[in-house]
Design an enzyme around this catalytic site. Structure first.
Site, mmCIF file in Angstrom:
data_model
loop_
_atom_site.group_PDB
_atom_site.id
_atom_site.type_symbol
_atom_site.label_atom_id
_atom_site.label_comp_id
_atom_site.label_asym_id
_atom_site.label_seq_id
_atom_site.Cartn_x
_atom_site.Cartn_y
_atom_site.Cartn_z
ATOM 1 N N PRO A 10 0.790 -1.229 0.000
ATOM 2 C CG PRO A 10 -0.320 -1.273 2.037
ATOM 3 C CD PRO A 10 0.444 -2.130 1.096
ATOM 4 C CG ASN A 11 -0.227 4.250 1.361
ATOM 5 O OD1 ASN A 11 -1.224 4.746 0.852
ATOM 6 N ND2 ASN A 11 -0.249 3.698 2.564
ATOM 7 N NE ARG A 18 4.025 6.517 1.748
ATOM 8 C CZ ARG A 18 4.288 5.297 2.150
ATOM 9 N NH1 ARG A 18 4.818 4.415 1.333
ATOM 10 N NH2 ARG A 18 4.025 4.947 3.385
ATOM 11 C CE1 TYR A 23 8.952 5.007 2.917
ATOM 12 C CE2 TYR A 23 7.418 6.848 3.053
ATOM 13 C CZ TYR A 23 7.893 5.643 3.539
ATOM 14 O OH TYR A 23 7.317 5.070 4.643
ATOM 15 C CG ASN A 72 8.500 -1.911 0.281
ATOM 16 O OD1 ASN A 72 7.965 -2.085 1.385
ATOM 17 N ND2 ASN A 72 9.099 -0.784 -0.039
ATOM 18 C CB ALA A 75 1.500 -0.073 6.353
ATOM 19 C CG HIS A 78 5.083 -2.382 10.262
ATOM 20 N ND1 HIS A 78 6.441 -2.632 10.372
ATOM 21 C CD2 HIS A 78 4.964 -1.359 9.371
ATOM 22 C CE1 HIS A 78 7.097 -1.776 9.584
ATOM 23 N NE2 HIS A 78 6.227 -0.998 8.969
ATOM 24 C CG ASP A 85 -0.106 -17.480 7.582
ATOM 25 O OD1 ASP A 85 0.897 -17.531 8.325
ATOM 26 O OD2 ASP A 85 -1.273 -17.546 8.016
ATOM 27 C CD GLU A 98 10.710 -7.598 5.661
ATOM 28 O OE1 GLU A 98 10.876 -8.739 6.143
ATOM 29 O OE2 GLU A 98 10.454 -6.591 6.360
ATOM 30 C CG HIS A 100 11.358 -2.301 4.570
ATOM 31 N ND1 HIS A 100 9.985 -2.232 4.518
ATOM 32 C CD2 HIS A 100 11.674 -3.483 5.148
ATOM 33 C CE1 HIS A 100 9.484 -3.339 5.053
ATOM 34 N NE2 HIS A 100 10.483 -4.120 5.439
ATOM 35 C CB SER A 102 12.524 4.378 5.239
ATOM 36 O OG SER A 102 11.548 3.472 5.739
ATOM 37 N NE ARG A 107 9.995 6.038 8.655
ATOM 38 C CZ ARG A 107 9.065 5.826 7.713
ATOM 39 N NH1 ARG A 107 9.199 4.815 6.865
ATOM 40 N NH2 ARG A 107 8.024 6.629 7.641
ATOM 41 N NE ARG A 111 6.903 4.280 9.947
ATOM 42 C CZ ARG A 111 5.848 4.366 9.126
ATOM 43 N NH1 ARG A 111 5.552 3.374 8.318
ATOM 44 N NH2 ARG A 111 5.100 5.449 9.114
#
Ligand code: DQA
Length: 142
Positions: A10-11, A18, A23, A72, A75, A78, A85, A98, A100, A102, A107, A111
């Site tokens: 998301p986002n 953003r 970012y 990535n 959110a 978290h 799963d 995985e 990220h 940032s 942060r 997070r």
């Protein structure tokens, strides 16, 4: 030709606009272009969604195809046990990195925990869009 799914949560469709101080100014299309340039022979599947359901479907496809994944989870990192799963299914079958942009550990406290990391092959965080390129480098080395 190896196949790699590059999945964004998301986002992340808003990258570039953003919170650029966190970012950066590159958008997802820029990241995709850089990845294609770095690994021209890879068969990429790029996907971005704010929906767990859609991300899980792509992970199921990667499972079926025994394809590696750069994820990535944004959110969802978290708190999404459903996404975790789906990632866990790939263990021992294909690699999942995985990433990220940032460094979530530098942060807000919420997070600091990832429910994904324990089922990922590895984690790369904090290098801006280079986090994706480093993950790609790892998946394409012999
Ligand atoms: C992020 C970090 C997450 O905490 C956040 O929710 C994101 C982006 C990153 O790439 O730095 O959306 O995954």
């Amino acid at each position: 030709m190896s196949k790699i799914y590059v999945l964004n949560g998301p986002n992340l469709n808003m990258l570039g606009a953003r919170e650029p101080e966190v970012y950066g100014t590159m958008n997802l299309a820029d990241i995709e272009a850089q990845m294609r340039k770095q690994a021209p022979t890879v068969d990429f599947v790029f996907g971005q969604s704010g929906s767990e359901d859609q991300l899980i479907s792509w992970l199921h496809q990667a499972f079926e195809e025994k394809a590696d994944v750069i994820l990535n989870p944004a959110a969802f990192t978290h708190y999404s046990y459903a996404l975790r799963d789906a990632c866990a299914m790939l263990k021992g079958r294909s690699k999942l990195i995985e990433v990220h942009i940032s460094n979530p550990h530098a942060r807000e406290t919420f997070r600091h925990n990832s429910v994904i990391s324990a089922v990922a092959t590895g984690v790369i965080a904090g290098f801006g869009v280079d986090s994706y390129l480093l993950a790609l480098q790892q998946l394409t080395r012999n």
